[in-house]
Scaffold this motif. Structure first.
Motif, mmCIF file in Angstrom:
data_model
loop_
_atom_site.group_PDB
_atom_site.id
_atom_site.type_symbol
_atom_site.label_atom_id
_atom_site.label_comp_id
_atom_site.label_asym_id
_atom_site.label_seq_id
_atom_site.Cartn_x
_atom_site.Cartn_y
_atom_site.Cartn_z
ATOM 1 N N VAL A 205 0.827 -1.203 0.000
ATOM 2 C CA VAL A 205 0.000 0.000 0.000
ATOM 3 C C VAL A 205 0.862 1.253 0.000
ATOM 4 O O VAL A 205 0.596 2.208 -0.753
ATOM 5 C CB VAL A 205 -0.957 -0.011 1.215
ATOM 6 N N THR A 206 1.887 1.269 0.830
ATOM 7 C CA THR A 206 2.710 2.484 0.924
ATOM 8 C C THR A 206 3.562 2.684 -0.324
ATOM 9 O O THR A 206 3.892 3.829 -0.667
ATOM 10 C CB THR A 206 3.588 2.453 2.180
ATOM 11 N N LYS A 207 3.904 1.606 -1.028
ATOM 12 C CA LYS A 207 4.574 1.783 -2.317
ATOM 13 C C LYS A 207 3.649 2.500 -3.300
ATOM 14 O O LYS A 207 4.074 3.414 -4.025
ATOM 15 C CB LYS A 207 4.992 0.426 -2.892
ATOM 16 N N ALA A 208 2.402 2.090 -3.332
ATOM 17 C CA ALA A 208 1.443 2.718 -4.250
ATOM 18 C C ALA A 208 1.172 4.175 -3.895
ATOM 19 O O ALA A 208 0.793 4.977 -4.764
ATOM 20 C CB ALA A 208 0.136 1.929 -4.252
ATOM 21 N N LEU A 209 1.374 4.530 -2.617
ATOM 22 C CA LEU A 209 1.093 5.884 -2.145
ATOM 23 C C LEU A 209 2.325 6.787 -2.137
ATOM 24 O O LEU A 209 2.210 7.969 -1.820
ATOM 25 C CB LEU A 209 0.496 5.822 -0.737
ATOM 26 N N THR A 210 3.475 6.256 -2.464
ATOM 27 C CA THR A 210 4.711 7.037 -2.524
ATOM 28 C C THR A 210 4.944 7.443 -3.980
ATOM 29 O O THR A 210 5.062 6.591 -4.859
ATOM 30 C CB THR A 210 5.902 6.230 -1.992
ATOM 31 N N LEU A 211 5.008 8.744 -4.227
ATOM 32 C CA LEU A 211 5.046 9.264 -5.597
ATOM 33 C C LEU A 211 6.242 10.173 -5.811
ATOM 34 O O LEU A 211 6.632 10.935 -4.913
ATOM 35 C CB LEU A 211 3.769 10.043 -5.901
ATOM 36 N N ASP A 212 6.802 10.122 -7.025
ATOM 37 C CA ASP A 212 7.812 11.107 -7.411
ATOM 38 C C ASP A 212 7.128 12.246 -8.165
ATOM 39 O O ASP A 212 5.906 12.245 -8.371
ATOM 40 C CB ASP A 212 8.946 10.469 -8.207
ATOM 41 N N SER A 213 7.898 13.228 -8.582
ATOM 42 C CA SER A 213 7.311 14.426 -9.187
ATOM 43 C C SER A 213 6.679 14.150 -10.548
ATOM 44 O O SER A 213 5.905 14.974 -11.059
ATOM 45 C CB SER A 213 8.367 15.525 -9.319
ATOM 46 N N SER A 214 6.991 12.995 -11.138
ATOM 47 C CA SER A 214 6.382 12.622 -12.416
ATOM 48 C C SER A 214 5.124 11.796 -12.237
ATOM 49 O O SER A 214 4.515 11.366 -13.227
ATOM 50 C CB SER A 214 7.394 11.841 -13.275
ATOM 51 N N GLY A 215 4.741 11.550 -10.963
ATOM 52 C CA GLY A 215 3.542 10.791 -10.687
ATOM 53 C C GLY A 215 3.741 9.296 -10.650
ATOM 54 O O GLY A 215 2.769 8.542 -10.500
ATOM 55 N N ARG A 216 4.993 8.839 -10.793
ATOM 56 C CA ARG A 216 5.254 7.409 -10.688
ATOM 57 C C ARG A 216 5.301 7.005 -9.221
ATOM 58 O O ARG A 216 5.832 7.738 -8.380
ATOM 59 C CB ARG A 216 6.571 7.048 -11.376
ATOM 60 N N SER A 217 4.758 5.817 -8.932
ATOM 61 C CA SER A 217 4.784 5.316 -7.563
ATOM 62 C C SER A 217 6.046 4.506 -7.333
ATOM 63 O O SER A 217 6.748 4.120 -8.282
ATOM 64 C CB SER A 217 3.552 4.449 -7.289
ATOM 65 N N ALA A 218 6.303 4.201 -6.049
ATOM 66 C CA ALA A 218 7.480 3.409 -5.705
ATOM 67 C C ALA A 218 7.378 1.983 -6.222
ATOM 68 O O ALA A 218 8.379 1.254 -6.210
ATOM 69 C CB ALA A 218 7.671 3.403 -4.188
ATOM 70 N N ALA A 219 6.206 1.581 -6.703
ATOM 71 C CA ALA A 219 6.037 0.259 -7.300
ATOM 72 C C ALA A 219 6.238 0.273 -8.808
ATOM 73 O O ALA A 219 6.244 -0.785 -9.444
ATOM 74 C CB ALA A 219 4.646 -0.285 -6.979
ATOM 75 N N ASP A 220 6.407 1.462 -9.385
ATOM 76 C CA ASP A 220 6.502 1.591 -10.836
ATOM 77 C C ASP A 220 7.949 1.573 -11.307
ATOM 78 O O ASP A 220 8.854 2.051 -10.612
ATOM 79 C CB ASP A 220 5.873 2.912 -11.312
ATOM 80 N N ALA A 221 8.143 1.059 -12.536
ATOM 81 C CA ALA A 221 9.452 1.176 -13.176
ATOM 82 C C ALA A 221 9.739 2.648 -13.446
ATOM 83 O O ALA A 221 8.844 3.423 -13.794
ATOM 84 C CB ALA A 221 9.445 0.381 -14.487
ATOM 85 N N GLY A 222 10.987 3.033 -13.264
ATOM 86 C CA GLY A 222 11.376 4.414 -13.511
ATOM 87 C C GLY A 222 11.128 5.362 -12.364
ATOM 88 O O GLY A 222 11.385 6.567 -12.475
ATOM 89 N N PHE A 223 10.615 4.852 -11.228
ATOM 90 C CA PHE A 223 10.396 5.690 -10.047
ATOM 91 C C PHE A 223 11.714 6.315 -9.595
ATOM 92 O O PHE A 223 12.742 5.637 -9.519
ATOM 93 C CB PHE A 223 9.809 4.847 -8.921
ATOM 94 N N SER A 224 11.684 7.606 -9.267
ATOM 95 C CA SER A 224 12.880 8.322 -8.835
ATOM 96 C C SER A 224 12.857 8.519 -7.329
ATOM 97 O O SER A 224 12.100 9.344 -6.815
ATOM 98 C CB SER A 224 12.978 9.691 -9.522
ATOM 99 N N ALA A 225 13.690 7.774 -6.618
ATOM 100 C CA ALA A 225 13.764 7.901 -5.160
ATOM 101 C C ALA A 225 14.391 9.217 -4.718
ATOM 102 O O ALA A 225 14.280 9.582 -3.539
ATOM 103 C CB ALA A 225 14.572 6.734 -4.586
ATOM 104 N N ASP A 226 15.022 9.920 -5.649
ATOM 105 C CA ASP A 226 15.634 11.204 -5.318
ATOM 106 C C ASP A 226 14.694 12.374 -5.558
ATOM 107 O O ASP A 226 15.081 13.529 -5.363
ATOM 108 C CB ASP A 226 16.904 11.404 -6.159
ATOM 109 N N ASP A 227 13.487 12.095 -5.957
ATOM 110 C CA ASP A 227 12.550 13.165 -6.328
ATOM 111 C C ASP A 227 11.153 12.858 -5.791
ATOM 112 O O ASP A 227 10.161 12.989 -6.493
ATOM 113 C CB ASP A 227 12.534 13.303 -7.861
ATOM 114 N N ILE A 228 11.073 12.445 -4.519
ATOM 115 C CA ILE A 228 9.797 12.061 -3.925
ATOM 116 C C ILE A 228 9.040 13.303 -3.472
ATOM 117 O O ILE A 228 9.601 14.169 -2.787
ATOM 118 C CB ILE A 228 10.008 11.101 -2.734
ATOM 119 N N VAL A 229 7.774 13.363 -3.829
ATOM 120 C CA VAL A 229 6.925 14.489 -3.422
ATOM 121 C C VAL A 229 5.805 14.055 -2.477
ATOM 122 O O VAL A 229 5.128 14.898 -1.892
ATOM 123 C CB VAL A 229 6.320 15.197 -4.647
ATOM 124 N N GLN A 230 5.612 12.753 -2.342
ATOM 125 C CA GLN A 230 4.585 12.225 -1.430
ATOM 126 C C GLN A 230 5.055 10.865 -0.911
ATOM 127 O O GLN A 230 5.451 10.008 -1.691
ATOM 128 C CB GLN A 230 3.255 12.062 -2.169
#
Length: 476
Positions: A205-230
């Motif tokens: 659940v928390t992966k799906a709720l963690t988002l980078d500035s491009s709207g990708r979640s922590a469960a998505d390919a290409g997620f940027s851990a250096d650009d988290i906004v939520q």
């Protein structure tokens, strides 16, 4: 707010780690504490407030009113010595005792504060006074009585009572309903021990709720851990999660700490990985990145809708629960691989053995903590807690439901069977805690692993425990 608040004291106890400012689950204060000085005058009872909660303006008013009521009933005048910084209050107690001017009462103090001084003959045994006054401890919930007996030090069959219970705090989780809706996720369950609601489900659940500035979640390919906004998770107790793996701190039979047990290693690593591997948990540093300039980045990130799920102590309701600009509610803690466990915080009022007015101090505690109307008012209004008196438990809901319409506050009462107090004494209690940072910080920062650091911590800490037994004896 002081440098070490009630929640920070509890975090220390949860992981025996004083340098937890670097620990991912930094928890902030239960109340907004305001500096207020004072010391007892001649003939007054001196009550030190600062070991935990109690110094917020709205709390002070209730305490002062009850003190005046006690005096009007024929009791001694009460002067409050307020030290909002928890560490400073603890140090000051030692200074005052050494100077021959100790306070009469510490109110409130958690089990952690009691444990700091438990083997130093600081606390007066209240059992004889309770017997003489015909005060039946069955008035209080079992967990509160156990805490007041300090069984880790005095033994499970001892009659010693080191304090009168004055407040109980259970924990739930709280979640931002708007963020769940935006992610298309089902809300977490409102029933304790629901099948499927476990640490793995929390992670998903928390992966799906963690988002980078491009709207990708922590469960998505290409997620940027250096650009988290939520962040999916914040204001969280990772030390508690080790208990969900079945970990224990100390075995009194073998007189050994259990810091390097497989359960503790696995649970500790899981907590650290929430930050450093899965990138779903906001440390204070990470929370500051989405709530720049805030004095309390976890609170600011939650308030601004940048954290989806937090740990919610009953003592957090007045800070994390009021004036939110989004829909929110509470739910049950998830279950670990071995057990479902949440935090139980217990406060007592303790009399300092070196004080000059033990009888008057006891009468004050009895008036404030045993008489139902006073005890209910002090716990719910003076400390934001549930009353430990069995007859007054429902008052927590009655007092708060008007402030929190639609919030499932009943979950705080239903949490008791799954709640564990983590603040109990063990040998070399303070010294083992002071040692912790050098081993725990590398795990928290992701520069080392629990499997590497916890055996080293165990080795160093066990030497302190062994030395304690060489120099001290447990009460017989």
């Amino acid at each position: 707010m002081g440098a070490l608040t009630r929640r920070e004291l509890l975090r220390r106890a949860a992981y025996i780690a004083p340098t937890a400012a670097l620990w991912p689950a930094l928890l902030t204060g239960c109340s907004e504490e305001k500096q207020s000085s004072g010391s007892a005058g001649g003939g007054s009872l001196d009550i030190l407030v600062g070991f935990g909660t109690g110094n917020a303006p709205e709390q002070i008013r209730v305490q002062e009113e009850l003190a005046k009521s006690f005096e009007a009933s024929g009791g001694s005048p009460i002067a409050f010595r307020r030290i909002p910084d928890g560490e400073a209050a603890q140090r000051q107690l030692g200074v005052l005792i050494a100077a021959g001017t100790p306070p009469d009462i510490i109110l409130p103090t958690g089990v952690y504060g009691i444990s700091l001084y438990l083997d130093q003959n600081i606390w007066l045994d209240l059992a004889p006074m309770l017997r003489d006054a015909n005060v039946d401890l069955n008035l209080f919930v079992d967990a509160a009585v156990t805490a007041a007996k300090a069984p880790n030090y005095y033994g499970p069959d001892s009659d010693v009572i080191v304090g009168l219970p004055d407040g109980v705090f259970t924990h739930t989780i709280a979640y931002n309903k708007d963020l769940f809706a935006a992610a298309g996720l089902d809300e977490p369950p409102h029933q304790w021990n629901t099948a499927g609601w476990d640490y793995d489900a929390l992670l998903a659940v928390t992966k799906a709720l963690t988002l980078d500035s491009s709207g990708r979640s922590a469960a998505d390919a290409g997620f940027s851990a250096d650009d988290i906004v939520q962040f999916g998770l914040g204001h969280w107790d990772t030390g508690l999660m080790a208990l969900g793996y079945g970990a224990q701190k100390y075995d009194p039979q073998s007189r050994r700490l259990l810091l390097d047990s497989p359960e503790n290693i696995a649970g500790t690593q899981f907590g650290a990985d929430l930050v450093n591997v899965h990138h779903v948990l906001a440390s204070d540093q990470l929370a500051a990145g989405v709530a720049a300039g805030a004095d309390d980045p976890q609170l600011a990130a939650w308030k601004s809708g940048k954290i989806a799920i937090i740990d919610m102590c009953g003592c957090d309701l007045q800070t994390f629960g009021l004036d939110n600009q989004f829909e929110w509610d509470v739910a049950a803690w998830p279950k670990g691989p071995e057990r479902l466990v949440s935090t139980l915080n217990l406060d007592v009022g303790a009399i300092v053995a070196a004080g000059s007015q033990p009888e008057a101090a006891f009468e004050a505690l009895r008036y404030l903590l045993v008489e139902p109307d006073n005890a209910r008012r002090l716990s719910t209004k003076g400390y934001g807690a549930m009353s430990p008196l069995r007859s007054e438990q429902s008052a927590f809901l009655d007092e708060l439901k008007g402030d929190f319409p639609g919030i499932d506050l009943q979950l705080f009462l239903e949490a008791f069977p799954f709640s564990v107090n983590q603040e109990g004494w063990f040998p070399a209690f303070t010294e083992v805690g002071d040692l912790g940072g050098q081993f725990l910080d590398p795990i928290a920062l992701g520069t080392s692993t629990a499997a590497e650091q916890l055996p080293l911590y165990q080795q160093a800490a066990q030497k302190l425990v062994d030395r304690w037994f060489q120099e001290n004896e447990l009460p017989s």
